[in-house]
Design a protein around this motif. Structure first.
Motif, PDB file in Angstrom:
ATOM      1  N   GLN A   1       0.830  -1.207   0.000  1.00 14.69           N
ATOM      2  CA  GLN A   1       0.000   0.000   0.000  1.00 14.69           C
ATOM      3  C   GLN A   1       0.862   1.254   0.000  1.00 14.69           C
ATOM      4  OE1 GLN A   1      -3.495   0.001  -0.292  1.00 14.69           O
ATOM      5  NE2 GLN A   1      -2.936   2.083  -0.870  1.00 14.69           N
TER       6      GLN A   1
ATOM      7  N   TRP B   1      -4.130 -10.206  -2.102  1.00 18.19           N
ATOM      8  CA  TRP B   1      -4.578  -8.876  -1.702  1.00 18.19           C
ATOM      9  C   TRP B   1      -3.800  -7.819  -2.487  1.00 18.19           C
ATOM     10  CZ3 TRP B   1      -2.292  -4.508   0.106  1.00 18.19           C
ATOM     11  CH2 TRP B   1      -3.150  -3.501   0.540  1.00 18.19           C
TER      12      TRP B   1
ATOM     13  N   GLN C   1      -5.275  -4.977  -4.952  1.00 19.19           N
ATOM     14  CA  GLN C   1      -5.062  -3.577  -4.619  1.00 19.19           C
ATOM     15  C   GLN C   1      -4.367  -2.834  -5.763  1.00 19.19           C
ATOM     16  OE1 GLN C   1      -6.684  -2.515  -2.257  1.00 19.19           O
ATOM     17  NE2 GLN C   1      -5.817  -0.598  -1.528  1.00 19.19           N
TER      18      GLN C   1
END
Length: 195
Positions: free
Chosen positions: A117, A171, A175
């Motif tokens: 992230q 994930w 993302q």
């Protein structure tokens, strides 16, 4: 050198700066070597703590003219500064020990999800042209038995991560697509088998 240029698209890398997160590890160091062979200017971001010193010495990322930065993908200021100077980013940094991820899901999440992230946030705010996310075949799960004792994997089979590590990689893939889809920054996802 001629073999590197079989694909004319690789010529775009000549003189381009490419940030390789995890560039000091097993996979990342080989990516750095190939980038240098293409005429790119690699920038390595790595904590350099995944392997003992004698093993790290074998990877020798510094011999490829790479700019080497000791740091963590979760360090927002460092990642933002580096992506601001990169044409491309290859995000290969990960806590990749499957058993260790199972024992320490908090550590796996911190490195693999939070780190990803942080990289994505920086890429979205930068002039980076493309991000390549290094995922894993682990997102497929155990594969499909073929009846002949061989287990088969195919890209069109449903994804079924069965480990903490695989779950963090899936994930990350999702993302990347969510954040970069339609953003103007191209993205690619690669799923390595048996590195």
């Amino acid at each position: 050198m001629a073999d590197v240029y079989r694909d004319p698209r690789l010529r775009e890398l000549t003189g381009a700066s490419v940030l390789v997160t995890g560039g000091g590890g097993l996979v990342g160091s080989r990516i750095v070597a190939q980038l240098a062979a293409c005429g790119a200017v690699p920038i390595v971001l790595d904590r350099f703590d995944a392997y003992p010193q004698p093993v790290r010495d074998l990877f020798r990322v510094d011999r490829h003219g790479a700019r080497v930065v000791l740091g963590d993908v979760r360090e927002r200021a460092t990642v933002k500064w580096l992506t601001g100077r990169a044409d491309y980013v290859i995000h290969a940094a990960a806590y990749a020990d499957v058993a260790a991820c199972t024992r320490r899901p908090d550590t796996a999440f911190a490195a693999n999800a939070h780190g990803t992230q942080t990289v994505l946030d920086a890429v979205v705010a930068s002039p980076v042209k493309r991000l390549v996310f290094v995922s894993s075949a682990a997102v497929y799960g155990d594969g499909t038995p073929a009846g002949d004792g061989v287990v088969r994997f195919s890209e069109d089979r449903p994804l079924n991560p069965i480990s903490v590590y695989a779950n963090t990689k899936l994930w990350g893939e999702r993302q990347v697509r969510l954040m970069l889809g339609g953003s103007g920054t191209a993205c690619s996802i690669v799923r390595y088998f048996s590195v």
